[in-house]
Design a protein around this motif. Structure first.
Motif, PDB file in Angstrom:
ATOM      1  N   LEU A 271       0.823  -1.208   0.000  1.00 44.83           N
ATOM      2  CA  LEU A 271       0.000   0.000   0.000  1.00 44.83           C
ATOM      3  C   LEU A 271       0.858   1.260   0.000  1.00 44.83           C
ATOM      4  N   LEU A 272       1.724   1.411   0.998  1.00 46.82           N
ATOM      5  CA  LEU A 272       2.509   2.639   1.115  1.00 46.82           C
ATOM      6  C   LEU A 272       3.572   2.725   0.033  1.00 46.82           C
ATOM      7  N   GLY A 273       4.139   1.599  -0.373  1.00 46.45           N
ATOM      8  CA  GLY A 273       5.112   1.626  -1.460  1.00 46.45           C
ATOM      9  C   GLY A 273       4.474   2.066  -2.758  1.00 46.45           C
ATOM     10  N   GLY A 274       3.269   1.564  -3.028  1.00 44.34           N
ATOM     11  CA  GLY A 274       2.566   1.967  -4.245  1.00 44.34           C
ATOM     12  C   GLY A 274       2.182   3.432  -4.223  1.00 44.34           C
ATOM     13  N   LEU A 275       1.721   3.924  -3.064  1.00 43.55           N
ATOM     14  CA  LEU A 275       1.340   5.329  -2.960  1.00 43.55           C
ATOM     15  C   LEU A 275       2.555   6.244  -3.117  1.00 43.55           C
ATOM     16  N   ALA A 276       3.695   5.826  -2.563  1.00 42.05           N
ATOM     17  CA  ALA A 276       4.904   6.641  -2.710  1.00 42.05           C
ATOM     18  C   ALA A 276       5.295   6.766  -4.174  1.00 42.05           C
ATOM     19  N   ARG A 277       5.176   5.692  -4.904  1.00 48.16           N
ATOM     20  CA  ARG A 277       5.522   5.748  -6.327  1.00 48.16           C
ATOM     21  C   ARG A 277       4.518   6.582  -7.114  1.00 48.16           C
ATOM     22  N   GLN A 278       3.257   6.523  -6.711  1.00 52.00           N
ATOM     23  CA  GLN A 278       2.270   7.415  -7.330  1.00 52.00           C
ATOM     24  C   GLN A 278       2.662   8.872  -7.116  1.00 52.00           C
ATOM     25  N   LEU A 279       3.023   9.225  -5.868  1.00 55.28           N
ATOM     26  CA  LEU A 279       3.377  10.611  -5.555  1.00 55.28           C
ATOM     27  C   LEU A 279       4.638  11.046  -6.307  1.00 55.28           C
ATOM     28  N   ALA A 280       5.566  10.119  -6.498  1.00 55.30           N
ATOM     29  CA  ALA A 280       6.795  10.468  -7.209  1.00 55.30           C
ATOM     30  C   ALA A 280       6.530  10.694  -8.689  1.00 55.30           C
ATOM     31  N   ALA A 281       5.620   9.896  -9.259  1.00 54.29           N
ATOM     32  CA  ALA A 281       5.375   9.981 -10.704  1.00 54.29           C
ATOM     33  C   ALA A 281       4.310  11.013 -11.061  1.00 54.29           C
ATOM     34  N   HIS A 282       3.250  11.106 -10.256  1.00 54.45           N
ATOM     35  CA  HIS A 282       2.118  11.994 -10.547  1.00 54.45           C
ATOM     36  C   HIS A 282       1.658  12.674  -9.255  1.00 54.45           C
ATOM     37  N   PRO A 283       2.397  13.666  -8.789  1.00 53.59           N
ATOM     38  CA  PRO A 283       2.099  14.272  -7.481  1.00 53.59           C
ATOM     39  C   PRO A 283       0.770  15.003  -7.409  1.00 53.59           C
ATOM     40  N   ALA A 284       0.115  15.249  -8.529  1.00 51.59           N
ATOM     41  CA  ALA A 284      -1.152  15.996  -8.494  1.00 51.59           C
ATOM     42  C   ALA A 284      -2.338  15.104  -8.153  1.00 51.59           C
TER      43      ALA A 284
END
Length: 322
Positions: free
Chosen positions: A185-198
């Motif tokens: 969960l948190l690993g996936g969310l971190a990668r989302q924030l890194a790639a698409h922070p909006a």
């Protein structure tokens, strides 16, 4: 490449060294100056400083594994391997049960005494009405992942009870920290924030609370278990308290520093086949770890999230095993 261990610094063998937990266990062992050997199907992606030992434990013969380990003269074997993400039921059995059966038989066959530390999971407990999850509670897991992990725990504890190996099982809850896999969960969310922070896509988290532990504290617990004079069959390694996952996500967003505008939250469905199916929201009782190992968590969830975010921006291969 690490050399074979000497009498005063015997080699530590780590299975699953390229995965999330194993990678951090290797780092902790290397920091003590101990030679580390990594048993893996493929040498690629192993931590720096590890001696690669190519072997597929889930498919290989225990006698052949013992023969591969014998020249290393290991004093410690850590099993941080296992099937976890995006796997079938058969793969769960192979990675979490068959692998452990063969590992225990291989360790038993070694001529010199070896200590075996196996990484289990708090999901083995299932749902209990008790305020905390103590090692004395019966295990009644629901999900297939937790069931196979419990089967592995029983293999290890039975061998220890019969005097065939010196071993303990460390049951850990949700672990956070550097090099967490994207499938979590948190690993996936971190990668989302890194790639698409909006924008941030979230599954339902309202009311979901979990015991969270920094994976580096887990690695420290392995070191404690390696030198403990006595080995309880199962030891809980957690924070001993519950944290709302929604608050943890908010903290990760702040650490990611997405700018003046917070990301737009897009609510999605709960993922199918969650590995925590049937898990209750109870913290682990960590009193036994304090008494027998002198261990206690040294890092906060915030510490873990900072390390998680720092490693997210460093290119590395995602692992599908613990």
């Amino acid at each position: 490449m690490a050399s074979v261990g000497s009498a005063d610094r015997p080699t530590a063998v780590v299975l699953g060294a390229g995965g999330f937990v194993g990678r951090n266990v290797c780092a902790a062992l290397r920091a003590t100056g101990r030679p580390v050997a990594a048993v893996a199907r493929r040498p690629a992606g192993l931590p720096d400083g590890c001696r690669p030992v190519p072997f597929d434990v889930a498919r290989g013969d225990p006698a052949a594994l013992a023969a591969a380990l014998a020249p290393l003269r290991p004093g410690l074997v850590v099993n941080a391997a296992g099937a976890l993400w995006n796997v079938t039921d058969d793969e769960l059995t192979a990675g979490n049960v068959t692998l452990v059966e063969r590992l225990v038989r291989a360790v038993e066959a070694l001529a010199d005494p070896v200590r075996l530390v196996h990484i289990g999971t708090a999901y083995e407990y299932g749902v209990h009405p008790d305020d905390t999850l103590a090692e004395t509670l019966p295990a009644r897991p629901v999900g297939r992942y937790a069931q196979t992990k419990l089967a592995a725990t029983r293999i290890v504890t039975r061998a220890a009870a019969e005097g065939r190996v010196s071993a303990t099982v460390l049951r850990i809850p949700v672990a956070l920290g550097p090099f967490i896999p994207a499938e979590s969960l948190l690993g996936g969310l971190a990668r989302q924030l890194a790639a698409h922070p909006a924008e941030l896509r979230l599954p339902p988290l309202d009311g979901v609370r979990r015991d969270l532990i920094d994976v580096r504290d887990v690695a420290d617990a392995v070191l404690c278990a390696a030198r403990a004079p006595r080995l309880p069959p199962v030891v809980n390694i957690g924070s001993g308290r519950l944290v709302p996952l929604a608050d943890t996500v908010d903290a990760l967003i702040r650490i990611a520093g997405t700018g003046a505008n917070a990301p737009e939250i897009v609510r999605g469905p709960a993922p199918a086949g969650r590995r925590d199916a049937g898990a209750g929201d109870r913290p682990l009782d960590i009193g036994l770890a304090r008494r027998e190992f002198g261990w206690a968590p040294a890092r906060t969830v915030t510490d873990a999230l900072h390390a998680l975010w720092g490693s997210t921006r460093v290119p590395h291969t995602s692992q599908h095993h613990t």
